[in-house]
Structures are given as structure tokens and as C-alpha cells.
Design an enzyme around this catalytic site. Structure first.
Site, PDB file in Angstrom:
ATOM      1  N   SER A  22      18.666 -91.205 -12.905  1.00 42.05           N
ATOM      2  CA  SER A  22      19.806 -92.007 -13.698  1.00 42.05           C
ATOM      3  C   SER A  22      21.329 -91.317 -13.038  1.00 42.05           C
ATOM      4  CB  SER A  22      19.706 -91.783 -14.957  1.00 42.05           C
ATOM      5  OG  SER A  22      19.702 -90.217 -15.642  1.00 42.05           O
ATOM      6  N   GLU A  72      25.706 -90.909 -13.500  1.00 37.66           N
ATOM      7  CA  GLU A  72      26.620 -90.742 -14.542  1.00 37.66           C
ATOM      8  C   GLU A  72      28.150 -91.428 -13.580  1.00 37.66           C
ATOM      9  OE1 GLU A  72      27.656 -87.574 -17.287  1.00 37.66           O
ATOM     10  OE2 GLU A  72      29.513 -87.278 -15.882  1.00 37.66           O
ATOM     11  N   ASP A 118      35.226 -82.473 -25.845  1.00 35.11           N
ATOM     12  CA  ASP A 118      36.423 -81.463 -25.263  1.00 35.11           C
ATOM     13  C   ASP A 118      37.509 -81.517 -26.128  1.00 35.11           C
ATOM     14  OD1 ASP A 118      34.493 -80.474 -23.189  1.00 35.11           O
ATOM     15  OD2 ASP A 118      35.259 -81.799 -21.758  1.00 35.11           O
ATOM     16  N   PHE A 134      34.755 -76.311 -11.522  1.00 35.06           N
ATOM     17  CA  PHE A 134      34.123 -77.123 -12.471  1.00 35.06           C
ATOM     18  C   PHE A 134      33.110 -76.169 -13.361  1.00 35.06           C
ATOM     19  CE2 PHE A 134      31.655 -81.628 -13.302  1.00 35.06           C
ATOM     20  CZ  PHE A 134      31.910 -81.406 -14.725  1.00 35.06           C
ATOM     21  N   HIS A 149      19.085 -86.558 -13.631  1.00 32.93           N
ATOM     22  CA  HIS A 149      20.453 -87.481 -13.968  1.00 32.93           C
ATOM     23  C   HIS A 149      21.467 -86.754 -13.078  1.00 32.93           C
ATOM     24  CE1 HIS A 149      23.333 -89.726 -16.353  1.00 32.93           C
ATOM     25  NE2 HIS A 149      23.964 -88.714 -16.692  1.00 32.93           N
TER      26      HIS A 149
END
Length: 289
Positions: A8, A10, A102, A211, A260
Site C-alpha cells: 500500500s 501513502e 499533530d 524526520f 505500507h
């Protein structure tokens, strides 16, 4: 590679014309790989709520993909959030990734709206009551920045699963053992729902490290040294492909059947990793009329 491997992707919603072109190029490049689903994120603080809805509806309508829409608890009342939920159902969306979200820009930490959902658990419960969606949630192989530790994260994940979530997608990590340790703790806590590893193909090592720091992820010293050498030798992309493919292979050998990919709307490296895992695009995708 097991035949049962599912993938999958994103994406994130575009905020400029150039970003819009990049999103659609990414969707066109990766859709033929046959993803189980694709997800579309919210911006920090819920800032792209409208853009997310538009991207979800367009991908679902024009590309025929199963789209899981991100939904958060940030800066919205319960009524406003459930209105968004109803609009997703009307657009034919059947999956939602339910997250706390967030803190808004300028805020030190998440504070729930006085009339909103106080946590992702409450959001999952509300979504489950509609009976209209498969609900996925986030999971953290390394402690969430607001967490007291991994045990607390595992306990909270169990609450989300018990509230009605059917699976969890993890934050990205650099070492397969990080995922395996987390999966073992979840199993020991009685979590039986699938836990899908989140994979970040590393387009920029400096960006990936920043990140990871924001998300509470650790950066293995040996990996940092290897990327530093690769960058110096002009081989960063080649090493990124080798590292990501090896990470996925190790996960698959450990029994993982779902991966993912966090694409960052940059399809090339993700596509090459998926191809290296043995998944080829069967046909050229045509947009649905």
C-alpha cells in the site's frame, strides 16, 4: 517472497499547482503496482482537511483505487469531524486511518478541542459506531514523542484495536529488529490485529534523519556512516534502494505479509523497491472515465 505479500502507498494532498502535478504523476506511476489500498494524509494541525478530501475523492473516482482517508482530532468539534466522515461515505470511501494528529503550528503539544474528540480512541469508537468503514490506526515501534515509553504505546494501541480498529500502520523505522521487537510486545499484550510496517524509501538521508528525530525514531550509527560514504561517492540513491529492499526482504522473511510505503509523492524509489521485491505492473493504468 510469499505470494500473499500486499503493498500500500501513502500520498499527501497538494497545496500548489506543481505539487498537484507531482501527486497525479505519483498516483499514475504506482497505481499499476496493484496496491491493497492507498492513503492520503492530513497536514499538521489538520491544515489540509479540505485538500485531503478533494484528493481522496479524485483518486477514488478517477483511478478506481481503494483509498483510506486520514482523519484526525485536531482543531475540530465532534460535529465537524463527523460531517467530514459523512462526506467520505458519500464519496464512496470505505476506509479511514484514524489518528490523534499533530499539534497545530506554534503549539507545544496536542490539546483537544473543547467540543472535539479527546483522543484517537474516541475517534475510532465513533467511526466504528457508524458501521461504514474499515478503520486503521497508527502504531509506534519506537516511543511516540508524547509517550512515556513503548509499553505505554502498546497499551494504547490495544485500546484502539479494542475500540474497533482492524489494523495498525507503524511509523517508519530503519532496522527490522525494531519492528520485530514491537510486534512481539503487541502479541504478548493480546493484540491480534495485523500490524503493517511503515516503510520510508530514503530520497534524502539528511531529510530522513530530521524526520526520524521529529517522530522519536532512532538512527543507527552504522547506517548513518554507510549513507555518509554513499553520499560522498555519489551513490546515495543506489544505496537507498539497496537498503530499503534489504529491509523489506528481512521483514518478509520474518513473516510480514503487508508493507505500507511512505512515498512523499516521489514515486521512483518506491516503484524500484516494489519491483525489486518481485511485484511488476501488469498493465498500463488507464484513468477511469
Amino acid at each position: 517472497m510469499p505470494k500473499a505479500l500486499r503493498i500500500s502507498f501513502e500520498f499527501f494532498p497538494p497545496q500548489t499547482l506543481d505539487a498537484s502535478f507531482r501527486l497525479w504523476e505519483t498516483v499514475q506511476a504506482l497505481a499499476p503496482m496493484g496496491p491493497e489500498f492507498v492513503s492520503v494524509t492530513y497536514g499538521a494541525g489538520g491544515t489540509t482537511r479540505k485538500l485531503t478530501h478533494e484528493a481522496v475523492a479524485t483518486i477514488h473516482r478517477n483511478y478506481g483505487l481503494n483509498v483510506a482517508a486520514h482523519l484526525t482530532c485536531v482543531q475540530a468539534t465532534r460535529a465537524e469531524t463527523l460531517e467530514i466522515v459523512a462526506s467520505y461515505a458519500e464519496a464512496g470511501v470505505t476506509e479511514i486511518v484514524a489518528l490523534r494528529g499533530d499539534a497545530p503550528k506554534g503549539a507545544d503539544r496536542f490539546n483537544p478541542h473543547p467540543e472535539g474528540f479527546a483522543s484517537s480512541v474516541e475517534l475510532v469508537e465513533a467511526l466504528a459506531r457508524t458501521g461504514k468503514f474499515k478503520v486503521r490506526v497508527g502504531a509506534y515501534p519506537e516511543p511516540h514523542p508524547d509517550s512515556t515509553g513503548t509499553d505505554a504505546d502498546v497499551a494504547f494501541l490495544k485500546r484502539k484495536i479494542d475500540a474497533g480498529a482492524s489494523s495498525a500502520i507503524t511509523q517508519f523505522f530503519f532496522d527490522a529488529d525494531t519492528f520485530f521487537r514491537f510486534r512481539d510486545r503487541c502479541a504478548k499484550a493480546g493484540i491480534t490485529a495485523p500490524i503493517i510496517p511503515g516503510i520510508l524509501p530514503i530520497i534524502s538521508w539528511d531529510g530522513a534523519k530530521k524526520f526520524a528525530t521529529r517522530c522519536g525514531g532512532s538512527v543507527p550509527r552504522k547506517l548513518d556512516e554507510a549513507f555518509t560514504r554513499a553520499i560522498k561517492d555519489g551513490r546515495e540513491e543506489l544505496y537507498a534502494l539497496a537498503h530499503c529492499t534489504a529491509l523489506c526482504d528481512r521483514l518478509i522473511e520474518g513473516g510480514v505479509e503487508d508493507l505500507h510505503f511512505y512515498t512523499l509523492n516521489r514515486p521512483h524509489l518506491t516503484r524500484e523497491v516494489v519491483r525489486a521485491l518481485g511485484i511488476q505492473a501488469p498493465v498500463v493504468l488507464e484513468k477511469v472515465a
